[in-house]
Design an enzyme around this catalytic site. Structure first.
Site, PDB file in Angstrom:
ATOM      1  N   LYS A 228       0.737  -1.137  -0.003  1.00 47.48           N
ATOM      2  CA  LYS A 228       0.013  -0.042   0.330  1.00 47.48           C
ATOM      3  C   LYS A 228       0.963   1.110  -0.048  1.00 47.48           C
ATOM      4  O   LYS A 228       1.511   1.415   0.854  1.00 47.48           O
ATOM      5  CB  LYS A 228      -0.916   0.063   1.223  1.00 47.48           C
ATOM      6  CG  LYS A 228      -1.579   1.406   1.467  1.00 47.48           C
ATOM      7  CD  LYS A 228      -2.730   1.266   2.767  1.00 47.48           C
ATOM      8  CE  LYS A 228      -3.145   2.618   2.836  1.00 47.48           C
ATOM      9  NZ  LYS A 228      -4.110   2.895   4.323  1.00 47.48           N
ATOM     10  N   ASP A 233      -2.638  10.266   3.629  1.00 47.86           N
ATOM     11  CA  ASP A 233      -4.010   9.897   4.149  1.00 47.86           C
ATOM     12  C   ASP A 233      -4.679  11.034   4.770  1.00 47.86           C
ATOM     13  O   ASP A 233      -4.544  10.971   5.866  1.00 47.86           O
ATOM     14  CB  ASP A 233      -4.233   8.518   4.480  1.00 47.86           C
ATOM     15  CG  ASP A 233      -5.447   7.858   4.581  1.00 47.86           C
ATOM     16  OD1 ASP A 233      -6.527   8.528   3.932  1.00 47.86           O
ATOM     17  OD2 ASP A 233      -5.814   7.000   5.080  1.00 47.86           O
ATOM     18  N   LYS A 240     -10.175  12.685   8.084  1.00 41.47           N
ATOM     19  CA  LYS A 240     -10.020  12.190   9.341  1.00 41.47           C
ATOM     20  C   LYS A 240      -9.581  13.332  10.377  1.00 41.47           C
ATOM     21  O   LYS A 240      -9.244  14.494   9.990  1.00 41.47           O
ATOM     22  CB  LYS A 240      -8.217  11.987   9.219  1.00 41.47           C
ATOM     23  CG  LYS A 240      -7.976  10.177   8.651  1.00 41.47           C
ATOM     24  CD  LYS A 240      -6.532   9.748   8.725  1.00 41.47           C
ATOM     25  CE  LYS A 240      -6.741   8.573   8.141  1.00 41.47           C
ATOM     26  NZ  LYS A 240      -7.280   7.356   8.559  1.00 41.47           N
ATOM     27  N   ASP A 251       1.414   6.518   5.674  1.00 41.50           N
ATOM     28  CA  ASP A 251       0.655   5.415   5.098  1.00 41.50           C
ATOM     29  C   ASP A 251       0.997   4.720   3.790  1.00 41.50           C
ATOM     30  O   ASP A 251       0.287   3.997   2.945  1.00 41.50           O
ATOM     31  CB  ASP A 251      -0.666   6.360   4.633  1.00 41.50           C
ATOM     32  CG  ASP A 251      -1.982   5.428   4.985  1.00 41.50           C
ATOM     33  OD1 ASP A 251      -1.742   4.376   5.825  1.00 41.50           O
ATOM     34  OD2 ASP A 251      -3.062   5.682   4.356  1.00 41.50           O
ATOM     35  N   ASP A 310     -12.165   6.885   3.544  1.00 41.58           N
ATOM     36  CA  ASP A 310     -11.068   6.676   4.365  1.00 41.58           C
ATOM     37  C   ASP A 310     -10.596   5.166   4.323  1.00 41.58           C
ATOM     38  O   ASP A 310      -9.666   4.865   4.953  1.00 41.58           O
ATOM     39  CB  ASP A 310     -11.207   7.200   5.824  1.00 41.58           C
ATOM     40  CG  ASP A 310      -9.869   7.519   6.809  1.00 41.58           C
ATOM     41  OD1 ASP A 310      -8.871   7.360   5.966  1.00 41.58           O
ATOM     42  OD2 ASP A 310     -10.022   7.727   7.988  1.00 41.58           O
ATOM     43  N   GLU A 312      -9.311   3.690   2.073  1.00 34.06           N
ATOM     44  CA  GLU A 312      -8.828   3.927   0.593  1.00 34.06           C
ATOM     45  C   GLU A 312      -7.777   2.893   0.322  1.00 34.06           C
ATOM     46  O   GLU A 312      -7.460   2.413  -1.003  1.00 34.06           O
ATOM     47  CB  GLU A 312      -8.307   5.222   0.362  1.00 34.06           C
ATOM     48  CG  GLU A 312      -6.769   5.403   0.938  1.00 34.06           C
ATOM     49  CD  GLU A 312      -6.553   5.124   2.439  1.00 34.06           C
ATOM     50  OE1 GLU A 312      -7.628   5.327   3.160  1.00 34.06           O
ATOM     51  OE2 GLU A 312      -5.464   4.764   2.864  1.00 34.06           O
ATOM     52  N   ARG A 314      -7.493  -0.559   0.949  1.00 31.22           N
ATOM     53  CA  ARG A 314      -7.911  -1.662   0.643  1.00 31.22           C
ATOM     54  C   ARG A 314      -8.750  -1.691  -0.969  1.00 31.22           C
ATOM     55  O   ARG A 314      -8.493  -2.603  -1.728  1.00 31.22           O
ATOM     56  CB  ARG A 314      -9.123  -2.156   1.219  1.00 31.22           C
ATOM     57  CG  ARG A 314     -10.487  -1.466   1.362  1.00 31.22           C
ATOM     58  CD  ARG A 314     -11.313  -1.708   2.334  1.00 31.22           C
ATOM     59  NE  ARG A 314     -10.815  -1.356   3.795  1.00 31.22           N
ATOM     60  CZ  ARG A 314     -11.312  -1.378   5.006  1.00 31.22           C
ATOM     61  NH1 ARG A 314     -12.774  -2.189   4.958  1.00 31.22           N
ATOM     62  NH2 ARG A 314     -10.780  -1.122   6.104  1.00 31.22           N
TER      63      ARG A 314
HETATM   64  N1  BES Z   1      -4.279   4.466   6.894  1.00 32.42           N
HETATM   65  C1  BES Z   1      -5.786   4.055   7.681  1.00 32.42           C
HETATM   66  C2  BES Z   1      -5.383   3.115   8.779  1.00 32.42           C
HETATM   67  C3  BES Z   1      -4.459   3.410   9.942  1.00 32.42           C
HETATM   68  C4  BES Z   1      -4.997   4.471  10.916  1.00 32.42           C
HETATM   69  C5  BES Z   1      -3.406   2.880  10.264  1.00 32.42           C
HETATM   70  C6  BES Z   1      -4.431   4.789  11.847  1.00 32.42           C
HETATM   71  C7  BES Z   1      -2.760   3.412  11.321  1.00 32.42           C
HETATM   72  C8  BES Z   1      -3.386   4.353  12.192  1.00 32.42           C
HETATM   73  C9  BES Z   1      -6.670   3.501   6.641  1.00 32.42           C
HETATM   74  O1  BES Z   1      -6.539   4.183   5.330  1.00 32.42           O
HETATM   75  C10 BES Z   1      -8.142   3.876   7.403  1.00 32.42           C
HETATM   76  O2  BES Z   1      -8.355   5.063   7.521  1.00 32.42           O
HETATM   77  N2  BES Z   1      -8.718   2.850   7.814  1.00 32.42           N
HETATM   78  C11 BES Z   1      -9.973   3.187   8.152  1.00 32.42           C
HETATM   79  C12 BES Z   1     -11.005   2.149   7.775  1.00 32.42           C
HETATM   80  C13 BES Z   1     -12.656   2.691   8.121  1.00 32.42           C
HETATM   81  C14 BES Z   1     -12.918   3.711   7.582  1.00 32.42           C
HETATM   82  C15 BES Z   1     -13.265   1.567   7.694  1.00 32.42           C
HETATM   83  C16 BES Z   1      -9.959   2.951   9.678  1.00 32.42           C
HETATM   84  O3  BES Z   1      -9.131   1.896  10.202  1.00 32.42           O
HETATM   85  O4  BES Z   1     -10.388   3.835  10.628  1.00 32.42           O
HETATM   86 ZN    ZN Z   2      -4.900   4.786   4.685  1.00 35.14          ZN
HETATM   87 MN    MN Z   3      -7.655   5.919   5.327  1.00 38.15          MN
END
Ligand code: BES
Ligand code: ZN
Ligand code: MN
Length: 460
Positions: A228, A233, A240, A251, A310, A312, A314
């Protein structure tokens, strides 16, 4: 050889003596009286992490004492010697006796010398280590160098590490080992059927791209790595909060670790046909950003409804995994900083991994433990697969509720892998929130060393 290692020191190396609370009395017995008094006056008793430099009569450093856990301790931090570079005065050192695991201690020492110096050229500890006899210093150097690469890439802020710069870093690596390199950039992603990578990346002024390089004999087993590469992000329109955005330069940690892993594989000349795929994008906010409820047809075919912009990571991985899957690799590995839920479940230092290949799972766990590169298996739990259902499309990228968020993310990705012989997914953090021995605060190499060793075992 990695810089902190020194095989032919100009002056005699200073000995580092490892002591535990139990072994300390015997070690003390053999010290000169003055040294024993000095240790006692400084309250040195082999407490783990405690470091004491003993003076020689001429005022130079005679030797160093360093406390580590007792043999039978509940938890032995095998990377504890990685604290030494931050504690020792400049000089050339060697281990006088074996800490618990000589190989890991040597690696830890090298990992502990890392500092992020791109924007401020100070603070690099000027300590060198003469490797003990019998350790494979080439392999340790290889791992330390790869970790430094991953850390540097992650620590570099997004203004200097956008999709273009990440592609440059990948190309540099590909060129170094004679790999064949290509990228698909911007609107070409649409033309060549990578709709999800394009959708996530299109709102940035820095064009999204798919990085693709291949190395090795095409007749060897096909190992494909997908990372990834979200260079920043913001969360997109489902923005966020500032606290969550604050470390999102990291990210692209999956991409960084995939590059670190690729570097080790190529440097060790493993007998694989390696392919590296990195969807590199910035998840930005603009008038043309993709929106919640938008629906895109994915490369593989299924339509994807956006539940949350968010989620994104996946999305970009889905199209890259679909491409990887098309040539039926023997082993398909993806890594990414995909969910906050993985951190809630296991914390920052223990990334979950997913696979339905039982042999692979056992091997990953074993190598993770052996390399002190911790990983923990979580299940691709079939009953939760239906949580990904959408009312209007084939699949939704962000199930409501948020339960088992790392698992549902893995299940989402699983929909895009059908033909690879074996698939491994790792939901890494790629970041050390506060410094620990051998692990300075900031970008971290996670899972790459364990997987490198697994591949070495299989394809040496
Ligand atoms: N990059 C983030 C995941 C992340 C957040 C990794 C904080 C490490 C620390 C990812 O893109 C994300 O925002 N995931 C969301 C998914 C949700 C919206 C289903 C998450 O984990 O909140
Ligand atoms: Zn992310
Ligand atoms: Mn995200």
């Amino acid at each position: 050889m990695h810089p902190p290692f020194e095989t032919a020191p100009a002056t005699a190396a200073i000995q580092i003596v490892f002591a535990t609370r139990t072994t300390w009395p015997d070690i003390a017995k053999d010290l000169p009286e003055a040294a024993r008094q000095f240790a006692a006056a400084n309250d040195f008793a082999g407490k783990p992490g405690k470091c004491l430099t003993l003076p020689a009569p001429d005022g130079k450093i005679a030797q160093v004492l360093f406390g580590i856990e007792d043999e039978g301790a509940k938890h032995r931090d095998l990377f504890r010697p990685g604290a030494l570079p931050g504690l020792l005065p400049p000089g050339v050192y060697r281990f006088a006796n074996a800490p618990h695991d000589l190989r890991l201690a040597t690696l830890a020492f090298a990992l502990g010398t890392y500092r992020f110096r791109r924007y401020r050229k100070d603070e690099q500890p000027d300590v060198r280590l003469v490797p003990s006899d019998g350790v494979d210093i080439a392999d340790i150097s290889r791992m330390a160098e790869a970790a430094a690469l991953a850390r540097d890439l992650i620590n570099t802020p997004s203004n200097d590490m956008g999709p273009g710069e990440l592609a440059q870093a990948a190309q540099q690596l590909a060129d170094r080992f004679g790999a064949s390199f290509s990228t698909i950039v911007g609107d070409d992603l649409v033309k060549q059927n990578f709709p999800l990578i394009h959708a996530v990346g299109m709102a940035s002024t820095r064009a999204p791209r798919l990085i693709d390089f291949s190395w090795g004999d095409p007749a060897h087993p096909k190992v494909t790595l997908v990372g990834k590469g979200v260079c920043f992000d913001t969360g997109g329109l489902d923005l966020k909060p500032s606290s969550g955005m604050l470390i999102m330069k990291k990210d692209m940690g999956g991409a960084a670790n995939v590059l670190a892993l690729a570097q080790m594989v190529m440097d060790a000349k493993l007998k694989v046909r390696l392919r590296v795929l990195i969807p590199a994008v910035e998840n930005a906010v603009a008038g043309n950003a993709f929106r919640p409820l938008d629906i895109f047809k994915s490369r593989k075919g299924p339509t994807v409804e956006i539940g949350n912009t968010d989620a994104e990571g996946r999305l970009v991985l889905a199209d890259a995994l679909a491409l990887a899957d098309e040539e039926k690799p023997d082993l398909l590995v993806d890594m990414g900083t995909l969910t906050g839920a993985a951190r809630v479940a296991l914390g920052p230092d223990l990334p979950p991994f997913y696979t339905n290949d039982e042999t692979l799972a056992g091997s990953v766990a074993a190598h993770a433990q052996r390399e002190n590169d911790p990983l923990w298996r979580l299940p691709l739990w079939p009953p939760y697969d239906s949580w990904l259902d959408s009312k209007v499309a084939d699949i939704n990228n962000a199930p409501s509720g948020g339960f088992a968020g790392s698992i549902t993310c893995a299940l989402f990705l699983q929909r895009f892998v059908t033909d690879a012989t074996s698939w491994l997914h790792v939901d890494i953090y790629g970041w050390t929130p506060s410094a620990k021995p051998a692990r300075p605060e900031g970008g971290e190499c996670q899972a790459a060393r364990a997987i490198y060793k697994l591949l070495s075992e299989r394809y040496a």
